[in-house]
Design an enzyme around this catalytic site. Structure first.
Site, PDB file in Angstrom:
ATOM      1  N   GLU A 153      52.069  79.595  41.165  1.00  0.00           N
ATOM      2  CA  GLU A 153      52.376  81.130  40.464  1.00  0.00           C
ATOM      3  C   GLU A 153      52.550  81.806  41.148  1.00  0.00           C
ATOM      4  OE1 GLU A 153      51.762  85.895  39.442  1.00  0.00           O
ATOM      5  OE2 GLU A 153      50.528  84.220  40.014  1.00  0.00           O
ATOM      6  N   TYR A 183      54.669  84.985  53.091  1.00  0.00           N
ATOM      7  CA  TYR A 183      55.013  85.453  51.569  1.00  0.00           C
ATOM      8  C   TYR A 183      53.590  86.703  51.448  1.00  0.00           C
ATOM      9  CZ  TYR A 183      57.686  81.912  50.365  1.00  0.00           C
ATOM     10  OH  TYR A 183      58.994  81.548  50.030  1.00  0.00           O
TER      11      TYR A 183
END
Length: 188
Positions: A137, A114
């Site tokens: 988050e 990511y």
């Protein structure tokens, strides 16, 4: 304080329910397709994102205040793929439920898969005797929409055991996020 190995993580998960559900090894494929890996690694555990998301929107609020957070700042979404708008963020939760031992503190770091796409995963440490689903988050730092995949790896938890048990644990002080189940918004 020392980092804990795959053998310790397996033992604590299988004998003490530290991580549920638990994958004793690395899972890299599902139904014959490659995924972002999850499960036990050499010195950590790669957690998965559930299919519940809260995507930030700025159409209902003018300011973000952690002491007085407006729930209307999020749009609820349930699905296998979450699209995060450019330069925005989303909250999610782990598929795994954690029970952290009294002598252990964890640090959680985003997966490089990511990060290399401009998506930053932020999670605070899991404190001694904290338990619950972890609120995650995801920040999309790019000027383009970004995908997050439910049911796949998103971050790695590292476990550190102290030489001495803490005097006051998260449970002892009645931590406000103890036993959380869904995607949990800020509390004061």
């Amino acid at each position: 304080m020392s980092i804990k190995s795959d053998k310790w993580i397996r033992r604590m998960a299988e004998q003490h329910g530290m991580i549920e559900p638990f994958a004793p090894g690395q899972v890299r494929e599902q139904d014959g397709r490659k995924i972002v890996s999850y499960g036990t690694s050499s010195y950590g555990y790669d957690i998965r994102c559930a299919d519940e998301f809260k995507i930030f929107t700025n159409i209902n609020s003018t300011i973000v205040d952690p002491k007085n957070f407006d729930e209307k700042s999020f749009v609820d979404f349930k699905g296998d793929v979450c699209i995060i708008p450019p330069n925005s963020f989303a909250l999610a939760r782990t598929m795994e439920y954690f029970r952290i031992p009294r002598s252990v503190l964890t640090i959680c770091l985003g997966k490089s898969t990511y990060a290399r796409c401009g998506i930053i995963v932020n999670v605070t440490p899991f404190e001694p005797e904290w338990e619950g689903y972890v609120t995650l988050e995801f920040s999309n730092t790019t000027p383009l929409p970004a995908k997050i995949y439910a049911g796949e790896g998103c971050a790695q938890v590292l476990f550190f055991e102290s030489d001495e048990v803490c005097e006051t644990s998260y449970r002892d002080r009645g931590g406000k996020y103890q036993g959380q189940h869904g995607v949990t918004l800020p509390k004061t």
